[in-house]
Design a protein around this motif. Structure first.
Motif, PDB file in Angstrom:
ATOM      1  N   LEU A 142     -10.948  -7.410  -4.557  1.00  0.00           N
ATOM      2  CA  LEU A 142      -9.543  -6.407  -4.550  1.00  0.00           C
ATOM      3  C   LEU A 142      -9.109  -5.952  -6.126  1.00  0.00           C
ATOM      4  CD1 LEU A 142      -7.163  -8.759  -2.273  1.00  0.00           C
ATOM      5  CD2 LEU A 142      -8.541  -6.645  -1.617  1.00  0.00           C
ATOM      6  N   ASP A 143      -9.248  -6.501  -6.886  1.00  0.00           N
ATOM      7  CA  ASP A 143      -9.045  -5.872  -8.263  1.00  0.00           C
ATOM      8  C   ASP A 143      -9.590  -5.066  -8.988  1.00  0.00           C
ATOM      9  OD1 ASP A 143      -6.979  -8.497  -8.948  1.00  0.00           O
ATOM     10  OD2 ASP A 143      -8.097  -9.744  -9.885  1.00  0.00           O
ATOM     11  N   CYS A 145      -9.964  -2.257  -6.563  1.00  0.00           N
ATOM     12  CA  CYS A 145     -10.321  -1.237  -6.218  1.00  0.00           C
ATOM     13  C   CYS A 145      -8.051  -1.289  -7.006  1.00  0.00           C
ATOM     14  CB  CYS A 145      -9.666  -1.489  -4.966  1.00  0.00           C
ATOM     15  SG  CYS A 145     -11.671  -0.848  -4.471  1.00  0.00           S
ATOM     16  N   GLY A 146      -8.090  -1.911  -7.955  1.00  0.00           N
ATOM     17  CA  GLY A 146      -6.250  -2.067  -8.028  1.00  0.00           C
ATOM     18  C   GLY A 146      -6.020  -1.304  -9.418  1.00  0.00           C
ATOM     19  N   ASP A 147      -5.113  -1.007  -9.080  1.00  0.00           N
ATOM     20  CA  ASP A 147      -4.199  -0.043  -9.857  1.00  0.00           C
ATOM     21  C   ASP A 147      -4.883  -0.529 -11.900  1.00  0.00           C
ATOM     22  OD1 ASP A 147      -3.303   1.713  -8.735  1.00  0.00           O
ATOM     23  OD2 ASP A 147      -0.934   0.931  -8.448  1.00  0.00           O
ATOM     24  N   ALA A 185      -4.747  -2.905  -1.915  1.00  0.00           N
ATOM     25  CA  ALA A 185      -5.593  -3.163  -2.263  1.00  0.00           C
ATOM     26  C   ALA A 185      -6.720  -3.298  -1.421  1.00  0.00           C
ATOM     27  CB  ALA A 185      -6.591  -4.298  -3.315  1.00  0.00           C
ATOM     28  N   ARG A 188      -7.871  -0.059   0.777  1.00  0.00           N
ATOM     29  CA  ARG A 188      -9.055   0.542  -0.428  1.00  0.00           C
ATOM     30  C   ARG A 188     -10.495  -0.194  -0.438  1.00  0.00           C
ATOM     31  NH1 ARG A 188      -5.722   1.836  -6.244  1.00  0.00           N
ATOM     32  NH2 ARG A 188      -4.249   2.839  -5.731  1.00  0.00           N
TER      33      ARG A 188
END
Length: 443
Positions: A142-143, A145-147, A185, A188
């Motif tokens: 998830l990180d 794909c995160g901002d 996320a 994503r």
């Protein structure tokens, strides 16, 4: 031998350089050619059970099915649903022959299941460490794909150019990117493949790159940064999927390997890997090494190792033990010439999955060279550049392929000499890959 409980086994160096252990009235540790002299070692001294015999192919085929049935029945009667599900999952993906092949591969990897550091359930934490997934792989994905970790700035620059282009293709790509950026996320992660297809062709090239560069000269750098971000996330997601697949497969493989080892002992069998392992252990045991070397000393003068690129570390241990006295003290045999002849080709090393590698070959070469320091012997290297059975055009293609791929990836220290083949017609045909995308850009 008079002790009926300690039936000896034959441990022989065959003419084709195979080291084998077989049932016999004596344990052979070498024989002088033409003299008929033998040396005897009991089965107990060799660290093997009395009555052990080499496993034939038919024995193996029957025992595999028997052990697999025993593992399945035991899992069902004990309520081990995970093990039953593991076999069911493998059966969906693989044929029965492939399932048996996988289980035997697990059994051959004996060091994984026995001794110090053996794999124990639960397997997932150790598998995650091995693959570099960390303590919480899903959170790490998830990180990615995160901002914070994904290069959203470069992605926004790409979507601006696509939207400004204004064609159907460009607007479709822009919509896909905008939707991906607006999602959380978790969504994503699910849409990574859609994002990739929106920006890249099937062969990995940026879509409509020429048109994008006319609108933004920095587009090439931005799209490469996006490629890196998507690539990292896809690779990590793939590793998680690999762990999901491997965990039940290894769980079943471990259960089979333990049962396989027990069944072989029960039936009095040893397979080829057992022979190698027992031979290496016998020749390397501190309490037996000197005795074994004494038995072997002066029984042979020449050793040939063929297909050396496919010789694994355990087999090299046997070779090292056999030549231990070739270049030292009385083992030099005065004026007698004692030789080690090794034939191998890094470029044909295709059994790395069995523990073989060019690195083993090179390490063995260094060990022999070090043993020969201060000895009036010579280590000679001969090339394998001439072929008497391959046409010249075929070998020219091989040379070009090695040049394109890179000699380092073959385990070579330096570029190989050009190959010389027979001066006759030859043809290399490259078949197209079946399936996949055609790579068209649809502009």
């Amino acid at each position: 031998m008079s002790d009926a409980d300690d039936t000896p086994l034959k441990f022989a160096l065959h003419g084709d350089q195979r080291l084998a252990v077989e049932p016999a009235d004596t344990v052979w540790l070498g024989a002088s050619a033409g003299t008929g002299k033998t040396q005897v070692l009991s089965a107990r001294e060799a660290g093997m059970l009395p009555g052990t015999r080499a496993m034939e192919d038919r024995d193996k085929d029957l025992l595999v099915k028997q052990v697999l049935a025993e593992v399945l029945v035991k899992a069902q009667t004990s309520g081990d649903a995970a093990l039953v599900a593991a076999l069911a999952g493998l059966s969906v993906r693989l044929t029965s022959e492939q399932v048996e092949g996988w289980l035997l591969r697990c059994a051959e990897a004996r060091e994984m299941w026995f001794g110090t550091g053996a794999w124990q359930p639960p397997l997932r934490p150790r598998l995650a460490r091995l693959l570099g997934l960390g303590e919480d792989p899903q959170a790490a994905l998830l990180d990615l794909c995160g901002d914070r970790l994904f290069d959203c700035q470069a992605l926004r620059r790409c979507v601006t150019a696509q939207a400004e282009w204004g064609t159907r293709t460009g607007l479709a790509a822009a919509d896909a990117v905008v939707g991906w950026l607006a999602a959380g996320a978790a969504v994503r992660v699910e849409r990574l493949d859609e994002l990739w297809k929106a920006l890249f062709t099937g062969d990995g090239n940026p879509r409509s790159l020429a048109a994008m560069l006319k609108l933004d000269t920095g587009y090439a750098e931005a799209i490469e940064r996006v490629r890196d971000s998507i690539g990292r996330a896809l690779e990590f997601r793939g590793l998680i999927a690999l762990a999901d697949y491997a965990e039940p497969a290894l769980l079943l493989g471990r259960a089979f390997a333990l049962a396989w080892d027990e069944a072989k002992q029960r039936e009095g069998f040893i397979d080829f890997d057992d022979q190698i392992r027992h031979a290496a252990a016998l020749l390397g045991r501190a309490d037996m090494a000197d005795w074994v070397r004494f038995k072997l000393d002066r029984q042979f003068d020449h050793i040939l190792v063929d297909e050396a690129q496919d010789t694994n570390a355990r087999q090299w241990e046997i070779v090292d033990a056999l030549i231990g006295d070739f270049f030292a003290g009385e083992g030099q045999r005065g004026e007698a010439l004692r030789t080690l002849f090794v034939v191998g080709d890094y470029k044909q090393a295709i059994f790395r999955f069995q523990g073989t590698s060019p690195e083993n070959f090179e390490a063995a070469r260094r060990r022999v060279r070090e043993q020969m320091l201060g000895v009036e012997r010579e280590l000679r290297d001969y090339g394998l550049d001439r072929s008497f059975r391959t046409a010249r055009p075929v070998l020219e293609f091989v040379d070009r392929a090695i040049g394109e791929i890179g000699f380092e990836r073959f385990g070579l220290q330096t570029p190989p000499e050009p190959h010389r083949g027979e001066d006759r017609p030859g043809l290399v045909t490259l078949w197209p890959i079946v399936g996949g995308e055609d790579g068209s850009e649809d502009e």
